[in-house]
Design an enzyme around this catalytic site. Sequence first.
Site, PDB file in Angstrom:
ATOM      1  N   ASP A 163      -4.448  39.116  66.530  1.00 51.82           N
ATOM      2  CA  ASP A 163      -4.295  37.863  65.784  1.00 51.82           C
ATOM      3  C   ASP A 163      -5.038  37.957  64.459  1.00 51.82           C
ATOM      4  O   ASP A 163      -6.177  38.420  64.410  1.00 51.82           O
ATOM      5  CB  ASP A 163      -4.878  36.709  66.602  1.00 51.82           C
ATOM      6  CG  ASP A 163      -4.318  36.666  68.009  1.00 51.82           C
ATOM      7  OD1 ASP A 163      -3.117  36.402  68.155  1.00 51.82           O
ATOM      8  OD2 ASP A 163      -5.083  36.945  68.958  1.00 51.82           O
TER       9      ASP A 163
ATOM     10  N   HIS B  18      -8.707  34.837  66.968  1.00 52.71           N
ATOM     11  CA  HIS B  18      -7.730  34.004  67.675  1.00 52.71           C
ATOM     12  C   HIS B  18      -8.001  32.515  67.472  1.00 52.71           C
ATOM     13  O   HIS B  18      -7.102  31.748  67.141  1.00 52.71           O
ATOM     14  CB  HIS B  18      -7.747  34.348  69.166  1.00 52.71           C
ATOM     15  CG  HIS B  18      -6.737  33.601  69.970  1.00 52.71           C
ATOM     16  ND1 HIS B  18      -6.928  32.308  70.422  1.00 52.71           N
ATOM     17  CD2 HIS B  18      -5.496  33.958  70.403  1.00 52.71           C
ATOM     18  CE1 HIS B  18      -5.873  31.909  71.095  1.00 52.71           C
ATOM     19  NE2 HIS B  18      -4.981  32.883  71.107  1.00 52.71           N
TER      20      HIS B  18
ATOM     21  N   HIS C 129      -2.452  43.578  74.518  1.00 55.92           N
ATOM     22  CA  HIS C 129      -2.604  42.220  73.960  1.00 55.92           C
ATOM     23  C   HIS C 129      -4.017  42.041  73.405  1.00 55.92           C
ATOM     24  O   HIS C 129      -4.990  42.431  74.041  1.00 55.92           O
ATOM     25  CB  HIS C 129      -2.354  41.219  75.095  1.00 55.92           C
ATOM     26  CG  HIS C 129      -2.465  39.781  74.711  1.00 55.92           C
ATOM     27  ND1 HIS C 129      -3.200  38.877  75.428  1.00 55.92           N
ATOM     28  CD2 HIS C 129      -1.908  39.084  73.677  1.00 55.92           C
ATOM     29  CE1 HIS C 129      -3.093  37.679  74.888  1.00 55.92           C
ATOM     30  NE2 HIS C 129      -2.325  37.777  73.809  1.00 55.92           N
TER      31      HIS C 129
HETATM   32  O1  G3P Z   1       1.718  37.383  70.292  1.00 52.66           O
HETATM   33  C1  G3P Z   1       1.841  36.790  71.498  1.00 52.66           C
HETATM   34  C2  G3P Z   1       0.583  36.208  72.081  1.00 52.66           C
HETATM   35  O2  G3P Z   1      -0.562  36.812  71.571  1.00 52.66           O
HETATM   36  C3  G3P Z   1       0.523  34.726  71.864  1.00 52.66           C
HETATM   37  O3  G3P Z   1      -0.566  34.138  72.515  1.00 52.66           O
HETATM   38  O4  G3P Z   1      -2.642  32.873  72.314  1.00 52.66           O
HETATM   39  O5  G3P Z   1      -2.738  35.254  72.942  1.00 52.66           O
HETATM   40  O6  G3P Z   1      -2.174  34.613  70.622  1.00 52.66           O
HETATM   41  P1  G3P Z   1      -2.087  34.231  72.072  1.00 52.66           P
HETATM   42 MG    MG Z   2      -1.728  36.614  69.804  1.00 55.69          MG
END
Ligand code: G3P
Ligand code: MG
Length: 262
Positions: free
Chosen positions: A44, A57, A15
């Site tokens: 992101d 992000h 992630h």
């Molecule tokens: O792609 C899923 C996840 O990344 C969504 O949450 O806030 O970490 O972008 P966030």
């Molecule tokens: Mg994300």
Amino acid sequence: MSRAPAWPYPRVLAHRGGGALAPENTIAAIRVGLERGYRAVEFDAMLAGDDVPVLMHDPTLERTALIVGAVSERSAAELERIDVGGWHSERFVGERVPTLQRTLRFCRDHDIWPNIEIKPAPGFEAATGAAVARVTAEVYAEMIFPDGDRADHVAPRVPLLSSFAPAALIAAREEVPGLPRGWLVDRVPPRWREETARLNCVSLHTNHRHLTDNQAHEIKRAGTWLFCYTVNSPQRARTLFSWGVDAFCTDAIDRIHPDFAV
Ligand code: G3P
Ligand code: MG
């Protein structure tokens, strides 16, 4: 029984690049994941002030760059000079904001599959979706075909675009029809099926905390791929897989091995 072909991508993704082990949305983070065997990543992408997508992000710079201001107030070249590593730890001081283009070239050249989350600043949904699709199509040009956004035609190495913003997904499709897309939600809404179909998405991405066994089975029965964020417990990951979840991203790349699902 699911009518969809099997999920063609890796099942465990780092992630924001390297999970909690590195500054989010940087090339250094993706390298940290790679050192641990991760060849699949979520990050992101947001527009800089000159409409160039960069990895980011938040729409403001406070949290990861420790400076005041909006991402949209600076060009990509200006953002590339900003330190977004020092907030994480000493080891990453000097790590810069990468453009999406540089990041995708790195992924392509290292055989890392990306799930690109289109993360528009408010009001920039369509512009961000279109720009992310355009850059992705440039980097993966020879791998993208017109039907590549159909579940039975996706190419396993081509990135998946995902977003919470329907307008971003629609714009991405108009710009490059052959890129597969996933719709991101916090909770699976009652009309998930209609909306996923309207957006021509191959996958539904949801917060695992709210997902139920019944919802997971219903989604899989409908032939839609199911992705969860952000799963940091191996036990929870096992449960989700037992419900039919296809893949998830994690911050715990030190506790969950990329071959966990095999
Ligand atoms: O792609 C899923 C996840 O990344 C969504 O949450 O806030 O970490 O972008 P966030
Ligand atoms: Mg994300």
